[in-house]
Design a protein around this motif. Structure first.
Motif, mmCIF file in Angstrom:
data_model
loop_
_atom_site.group_PDB
_atom_site.id
_atom_site.type_symbol
_atom_site.label_atom_id
_atom_site.label_comp_id
_atom_site.label_asym_id
_atom_site.label_seq_id
_atom_site.Cartn_x
_atom_site.Cartn_y
_atom_site.Cartn_z
ATOM 1 N N LEU A 38 46.429 27.539 27.151
ATOM 2 C CA LEU A 38 45.635 28.608 27.745
ATOM 3 C C LEU A 38 45.857 28.685 29.253
ATOM 4 O O LEU A 38 45.977 29.782 29.830
ATOM 5 N N ALA A 39 45.923 27.510 29.902
ATOM 6 C CA ALA A 39 46.132 27.501 31.351
ATOM 7 C C ALA A 39 47.508 28.049 31.716
ATOM 8 O O ALA A 39 47.660 28.795 32.695
ATOM 9 N N GLY A 40 48.529 27.713 30.924
ATOM 10 C CA GLY A 40 49.867 28.231 31.196
ATOM 11 C C GLY A 40 49.929 29.739 31.043
ATOM 12 O O GLY A 40 50.564 30.425 31.856
ATOM 13 N N ARG A 41 49.277 30.267 30.022
ATOM 14 C CA ARG A 41 49.266 31.718 29.841
ATOM 15 C C ARG A 41 48.513 32.408 30.974
ATOM 16 O O ARG A 41 48.927 33.465 31.464
ATOM 17 N N ARG A 46 49.469 35.534 36.748
ATOM 18 C CA ARG A 46 49.053 35.736 38.132
ATOM 19 C C ARG A 46 50.113 36.524 38.889
ATOM 20 O O ARG A 46 51.308 36.442 38.614
ATOM 21 N N ALA A 47 49.651 37.264 39.882
ATOM 22 C CA ALA A 47 50.556 38.130 40.644
ATOM 23 C C ALA A 47 51.570 37.335 41.460
ATOM 24 O O ALA A 47 52.706 37.767 41.652
ATOM 25 N N LEU A 62 61.203 36.025 32.887
ATOM 26 C CA LEU A 62 61.742 34.669 32.897
ATOM 27 C C LEU A 62 60.825 33.722 33.663
ATOM 28 O O LEU A 62 60.570 32.586 33.222
ATOM 29 N N ALA A 63 60.294 34.164 34.813
ATOM 30 C CA ALA A 63 59.395 33.317 35.604
ATOM 31 C C ALA A 63 58.101 33.036 34.850
ATOM 32 O O ALA A 63 57.620 31.893 34.828
ATOM 33 N N ARG A 64 57.545 34.038 34.197
ATOM 34 C CA ARG A 64 56.307 33.833 33.452
ATOM 35 C C ARG A 64 56.510 32.886 32.277
ATOM 36 O O ARG A 64 55.686 32.010 32.016
ATOM 37 N N THR A 65 57.624 33.065 31.570
ATOM 38 C CA THR A 65 57.894 32.175 30.432
ATOM 39 C C THR A 65 58.110 30.741 30.889
ATOM 40 O O THR A 65 57.620 29.788 30.260
ATOM 41 N N THR A 66 58.829 30.558 32.002
ATOM 42 C CA THR A 66 59.081 29.214 32.522
ATOM 43 C C THR A 66 57.783 28.520 32.925
ATOM 44 O O THR A 66 57.561 27.342 32.603
ATOM 45 N N VAL A 67 56.912 29.232 33.633
ATOM 46 C CA VAL A 67 55.631 28.647 34.049
ATOM 47 C C VAL A 67 54.778 28.285 32.840
ATOM 48 O O VAL A 67 54.170 27.202 32.772
ATOM 49 N N ARG A 68 54.740 29.180 31.855
ATOM 50 C CA ARG A 68 53.918 28.935 30.671
ATOM 51 C C ARG A 68 54.378 27.686 29.921
ATOM 52 O O ARG A 68 53.569 26.827 29.551
ATOM 53 N N TRP A 69 55.673 27.538 29.692
ATOM 54 C CA TRP A 69 56.183 26.381 28.965
ATOM 55 C C TRP A 69 56.117 25.096 29.787
ATOM 56 O O TRP A 69 55.960 24.005 29.239
ATOM 57 N N PHE A 70 56.222 25.219 31.101
ATOM 58 C CA PHE A 70 56.116 24.033 31.948
ATOM 59 C C PHE A 70 54.698 23.456 31.873
ATOM 60 O O PHE A 70 54.518 22.236 31.724
ATOM 61 N N VAL A 71 53.687 24.313 31.973
ATOM 62 C CA VAL A 71 52.305 23.833 31.892
ATOM 63 C C VAL A 71 52.012 23.262 30.513
ATOM 64 O O VAL A 71 51.343 22.224 30.367
#
Length: 334
Positions: A38-41, A46-47, A62-71
């Motif tokens: 939930l936190a990654g999504r 975020r802007a 790509l940036a959103r997917t990377t952040v989501r999977w990293f968290v």
């Protein structure tokens, strides 16, 4: 022979007790993984995540997917640490490494095109509707997708070039500099005044609509043949307002007629003698085949303005097949 199952049952009972005792930790670890997802999504939406690539929708995803999977991966590591299963992390990472190498070889072409698309979307080597030549393929840029660069050839055909080939090939961009030079050669007799032939050709080029004044047209003597001297004429065209091939065609025609009107000899390597009777038209003009009258008449002006035949087909292509274009016309180009 008698089998004693007491030891087996005792071992199974101990494992069952151990699993029951670990259930609270297991539930807590699953809650941490769920919270990390939930936190990654939330963070990926975020802007500030997409701020660095706000003009590139491909890099935003790509940036959103990377952040989501990293968290999410960070949450899984914390959950395994709580359950004291860190040894499993090494085994999983080792398996993932081997699997990644295998998949890399299996999907080498797809990964190359994907990475090349990412790099070109950042570099912006060309813009939509640029006239380019890529690895010998000439056309107008329609779009850049994650796997291929789409061109519309000058004869209206749809051309898809893999991004890996585009990234590693020499690219000739005719649109980047709107001024483009054309050239052609005309053979003049060896006994003719070459300086006069050059002057006549340059004067005629300056009177053609579409030929730029700066840089001015020029004429150079390039070769001495068996029966003639080759004179090369050069001129510049602003491709934004005039059609390059049309201006070059008109320049060849007009310079040829100018030299003929001046009585310049333009011999051929092979001579043919034809005997025929000249005919007279109703207006009394010479209608002999192969001649344009005496050369003193004024021909109909040729329209050399830039055409939009291919651009109209590109508009139809984009409307009928909408796609996520990674090129931004307003982005700086390399």
């Amino acid at each position: 022979m008698k089998f004693d199952m007491t030891a087996v049952f005792q071992r199974l009972l101990d494992e069952a007790y151990r699993v029951v005792a670990a259930l609270p930790l297991l539930i807590f670890a699953l809650l941490i993984v769920w919270a990390a997802w939930l936190a990654g999504r939330w963070i990926s939406q975020r802007a500030w995540v997409a701020h660095a690539s706000k003009s590139n929708p491909f890099l935003q995803d790509l940036a959103r997917t990377t952040v989501r999977w990293f968290v999410l991966g960070l949450g899984v590591l914390i959950a395994l640490e709580i359950m004291q299963a860190t040894a499993l992390v090494g085994a999983v990472l080792g398996t993932a490494g081997v699997l990644g190498v295998a998949l890399g070889f299996a999907f080498k072409g797809i990964l190359e095109n994907y990475l090349a698309g990412i790099l070109m979307s950042v570099r912006q080597p060309f813009s939509p509707r640029d006239h380019v030549v890529i690895d010998g393929n000439e056309g107008i840029v329609v779009a850049l997708t994650s796997r291929a660069t789409v061109l519309m050839t000058l004869d209206g055909n749809h051309l898809r070039i893999p991004n890996a080939l585009v990234f590693g090939s020499v690219t000739l961009n005719y649109t980047r500099n709107p001024s483009r030079r054309f050239d052609f050669e005309i053979g003049v007799g060896v006994n003719e005044d070459l300086i006069r032939a050059q002057s006549l050709g340059i004067d005629e080029l300056t009177r053609i609509e579409g030929v730029m004044d700066k840089p001015p047209p020029r004429a150079l003597i390039t070769a001495l043949g068996d029966s003639n001297v080759q004179v090369a004429f050069h001129g510049w065209v602003d491709q934004r307002a005039h059609e390059f091939l049309q201006v070059r065609s008109e320049a060849i025609r007009r310079v040829k007629l100018a030299l003929e009107r001046a009585g310049m000899d333009m011999p051929e390597p092979i001579y043919r003698v034809q005997l025929h009777e000249a005919r007279k038209t109703e207006a009394g003009k010479d209608a002999t085949p192969g001649r344009e009258g005496s050369g003193a008449g004024v021909s109909k002006p040729v329209d050399t303005r830039a055409t939009k035949d291919v651009l109209e087909q590109i508009d139809n292509e984009q409307q009928s097949h909408p796609q996520n274009d990674l090129l931004d016309p307003a982005a700086p180009r390399e």
